[in-house]
Each structure stands twice: as C-alpha cells, then as structure tokens.
Design a protein around this motif. Structure first.
Motif, PDB file in Angstrom:
ATOM      1  N   HIS A   1       8.721   8.524  14.398  1.00 47.58           N
ATOM      2  CA  HIS A   1       9.274   8.774  13.053  1.00 47.58           C
ATOM      3  C   HIS A   1       8.528   7.941  12.017  1.00 47.58           C
ATOM      4  O   HIS A   1       8.158   8.441  10.948  1.00 47.58           O
ATOM      5  N   MET A   2       8.329   6.665  12.320  1.00 45.13           N
ATOM      6  CA  MET A   2       7.696   5.768  11.357  1.00 45.13           C
ATOM      7  C   MET A   2       6.238   6.155  11.107  1.00 45.13           C
ATOM      8  O   MET A   2       5.753   6.074   9.967  1.00 45.13           O
ATOM      9  N   LYS A   3       5.541   6.570  12.143  1.00 44.19           N
ATOM     10  CA  LYS A   3       4.166   7.024  11.953  1.00 44.19           C
ATOM     11  C   LYS A   3       4.118   8.231  11.025  1.00 44.19           C
ATOM     12  O   LYS A   3       3.246   8.330  10.146  1.00 44.19           O
ATOM     13  N   ARG A   4       5.018   9.155  11.218  1.00 39.89           N
ATOM     14  CA  ARG A   4       5.049  10.357  10.382  1.00 39.89           C
ATOM     15  C   ARG A   4       5.350  10.002   8.930  1.00 39.89           C
ATOM     16  O   ARG A   4       4.733  10.534   8.005  1.00 39.89           O
ATOM     17  N   VAL A   5       6.310   9.079   8.732  1.00 37.73           N
ATOM     18  CA  VAL A   5       6.651   8.665   7.363  1.00 37.73           C
ATOM     19  C   VAL A   5       5.438   7.990   6.714  1.00 37.73           C
ATOM     20  O   VAL A   5       5.102   8.270   5.557  1.00 37.73           O
ATOM     21  N   ALA A   6       4.766   7.106   7.441  1.00 36.47           N
ATOM     22  CA  ALA A   6       3.616   6.393   6.889  1.00 36.47           C
ATOM     23  C   ALA A   6       2.467   7.348   6.559  1.00 36.47           C
ATOM     24  O   ALA A   6       1.683   7.086   5.641  1.00 36.47           O
TER      25      ALA A   6
ATOM     26  N   THR B   1       0.854  -1.183   0.000  1.00 36.58           N
ATOM     27  CA  THR B   1       0.000   0.000   0.000  1.00 36.58           C
ATOM     28  C   THR B   1       0.892   1.236   0.000  1.00 36.58           C
ATOM     29  O   THR B   1       2.087   1.154   0.308  1.00 36.58           O
ATOM     30  N   PRO B   2       0.361   2.416  -0.335  1.00 34.31           N
ATOM     31  CA  PRO B   2       1.184   3.634  -0.319  1.00 34.31           C
ATOM     32  C   PRO B   2       1.849   3.866   1.041  1.00 34.31           C
ATOM     33  O   PRO B   2       3.015   4.265   1.098  1.00 34.31           O
ATOM     34  N   GLN B   3       1.128   3.625   2.133  1.00 33.35           N
ATOM     35  CA  GLN B   3       1.713   3.795   3.461  1.00 33.35           C
ATOM     36  C   GLN B   3       2.882   2.842   3.666  1.00 33.35           C
ATOM     37  O   GLN B   3       3.965   3.251   4.103  1.00 33.35           O
ATOM     38  N   GLN B   4       2.642   1.578   3.346  1.00 33.44           N
ATOM     39  CA  GLN B   4       3.680   0.569   3.536  1.00 33.44           C
ATOM     40  C   GLN B   4       4.886   0.844   2.654  1.00 33.44           C
ATOM     41  O   GLN B   4       6.037   0.693   3.093  1.00 33.44           O
ATOM     42  N   ALA B   5       4.644   1.227   1.403  1.00 34.06           N
ATOM     43  CA  ALA B   5       5.740   1.486   0.470  1.00 34.06           C
ATOM     44  C   ALA B   5       6.595   2.651   0.940  1.00 34.06           C
ATOM     45  O   ALA B   5       7.836   2.600   0.879  1.00 34.06           O
ATOM     46  N   ALA B   6       5.958   3.711   1.423  1.00 35.65           N
ATOM     47  CA  ALA B   6       6.708   4.877   1.904  1.00 35.65           C
ATOM     48  C   ALA B   6       7.564   4.499   3.104  1.00 35.65           C
ATOM     49  O   ALA B   6       8.742   4.878   3.191  1.00 35.65           O
TER      50      ALA B   6
END
Length: 299
Positions: free
Chosen positions: A244-249, A105-110
């Motif tokens: 950090h990971m939440k923000r990236v997702a 998904t876009p979230q996972q890919a990012a």
C-alpha cells in the motif's frame, strides 16, 4: 571696610531667619502629623468598637477580608506558575519530533499524508518519521516503506506503545534485550523517543534478515516466531502494508481502509488429506518454543 561688615551682618541675619523659618515649619508639620495620627487612631478605635457591637457588620468584614486575601493569593500563584512555565521551557519546540510537510519530497509528503489519515496521527511528526525512514533505509539498504510498514503493524505509530512481553516504542523493540543498542542514544529511556526507537528497530531488523538469510524469514525472527509454524499473519500484514505504501509513494490512490491482512489460499484436497488430525480433547498440543538465539534477536 564698613560696607564689608554690613554685608556679613546681613548674611548672618538672613541665615538665622531661614533657620528659624525652617524650624518653625518642621515643628508645625510634626504637630500636624501627630494630631492626624491621633485622629486616625481614634477613628479606627471608634470603628472597631462600632463593628464589635454589630455581629452582621463584623461577619461581612471578615468575609470581605477573606475573599480579598484569597484573590491575592490566587493571583500571585497564577503569576508565579505562568512565569515558571514560560521561563523553564523556551526551547521545548526543539525537542519535538516534527517537520514542516513542505520540507518533504513529493513521495514523502504523499505517504506522510496517507499515513496521517489512515492511522489518525498528526502530519508533522509522521512527516518527520517518513523523512527519517528514507534516510535510514537508503543508508542501510532497506526499503523505507518496509520500515514504515513494520512501525504501522507493530505500534500504529504510537511511540509509547508496549506489548505484554515488554516490547516498547514505535518499532516494538525488546528494550531489556537490546540495552547495548540504546547506549549511543543515552540509555534505555530512548526507547520512547520515536527516532531513536526507529534506528534501533532497523538495527534489529537487519540482524534478523542477515541471520535468517531473507526478508520473510527475517521478519519471522523479528516478530519472535522463528521456531514456530505460525507467525499470526504478521509477515503477510507487513508486506501488504508495504505494498500500500509503495503505491501511495508512487502516486497511486489507495483507500484509507485498504486491508493489510492476506487471505490464505484454500488448502488443496490432497494436502488436506495429508494434514494430521487434531488432537483429542484433553490432550495438550505441542507448542514449539523460541530458542535462546531467537529471543536475543527478536525485537
């Protein structure tokens, strides 16, 4: 009647002539072969006698023969090795922990791309771990970014990592303590399979959170610091990395070198005054030890 006898006589005469012809031809070929072999043998004998009298030629012949035999041996060995490898591993790709990033998904890919660049690991296997963390997290009610943040702090996504205490794999699970949890995956060697280790690590994490009654306390149990006052900054690192990971997702840009350490706030003057003085030199400090229950649950 007379004509029939003449035909039979002609047939018999022809048959005898053919037999004589074939016999003569066969004898001639045999004689030629014998003579040819005799000439060849004679030529070989002469050549050997000649070479025997020339040490330089004998040496060159030996070198040439040795080189030829060596080349033939290496060629056969290489061919056998290539055949063995090609025949023995046709399905090796099915064992690889990897996924096409286009399947995320876009979230996972990012997030997978950010983790890949931040920790210098390949995108395809990290994409598979991100995908698995999403599936496991949603199934057990844990934030996928929490699972990935723990893997980042524990092993930096190295599935073969091992601590001095014996914690192993991606989530640094104490394999010898959680033998039973690896049985559904075929045994303790599954600790080095990243997907299996991720699933077992999540089981341990859930037990720790349930036992401690909260996330931060559960993380303290997970790292083995339930009965100590200092977790070495572990909880802060995990939660910072999760942030950090939440923000990236969510689509927010986060620098690859963003720190995951949390600075402690300065101690107020009143609290500092109430803090016990450090023991004098030579006096051993009292170090709390983990209880039996904590050891059974910690990683």
């Amino acid at each position: 009647m007379k004509s029939l006898q003449m035909l039979r006589a002609a047939r018999d005469s022809t048959a005898r002539s053919v037999q004589v012809f074939l016999r003569d031809v066969g004898n001639g070929l045999l004689e030629i072969s014998h003579n040819s072999l005799a000439l060849l043998g004679l030529a070989v004998v002469v050549a050997l006698v000649f070479v025997a009298g020339r040490p330089d030629l004998r040496h060159q012949t030996e070198v040439w023969a040795l080189d030829w035999l060596q080349e033939r041996h290496e060629a056969r060995t290489a061919a056998d090795d290539d055949l063995t490898v090609a025949a023995a591993e046709p399905d090796a790709v099915e064992r690889a922990t990897a996924v096409n990033p286009k399947e995320l998904t876009p979230q996972q890919a990012a997030l997978a791309k950010w983790i890949s660049r931040r920790y210098n690991v390949a995108l395809e296997p990290i994409g598979r771990l991100v995908q698995e963390a999403w599936a496991i997290g949603h199934a057990v009610g844990l934030d996928p970014t929490l699972i990935l943040a723990i893997a980042a702090i524990e092993s930096r996504f190295n599935p073969f990592a091992q601590s001095a205490m014996g914690a192993q794999g991606l989530m640094q699970v104490m394999t010898r303590v959680h033998v039973d949890k690896y049985e559904p995956f075929g045994g303790t060697h599954a600790a080095f399979d990243p997907i299996s280790n991720l699933k077992v690590g999540v089981q341990v994490l859930r037990e720790c959170i349930a036992r401690a009654g909260g996330l931060e306390a559960g993380l303290r149990w997970y790292v083995g610091a339930a009965n100590t006052d200092d977790d070495g900054g572990y909880i802060g690192k995990v939660l910072a990395e999760q942030t950090h990971m939440k923000r990236v997702a969510s689509g927010t840009a986060v620098p690859l070198n963003a720190p995951n350490s949390v600075r402690k706030a300065p101690v107020p003057a009143q609290e500092a005054a109430a803090t016990p003085a450090a023991p004098e030199a030579g006096t051993p400090a009292t170090v709390p030890t983990a209880g039996t229950d904590q050891v059974a649950l910690a990683r």
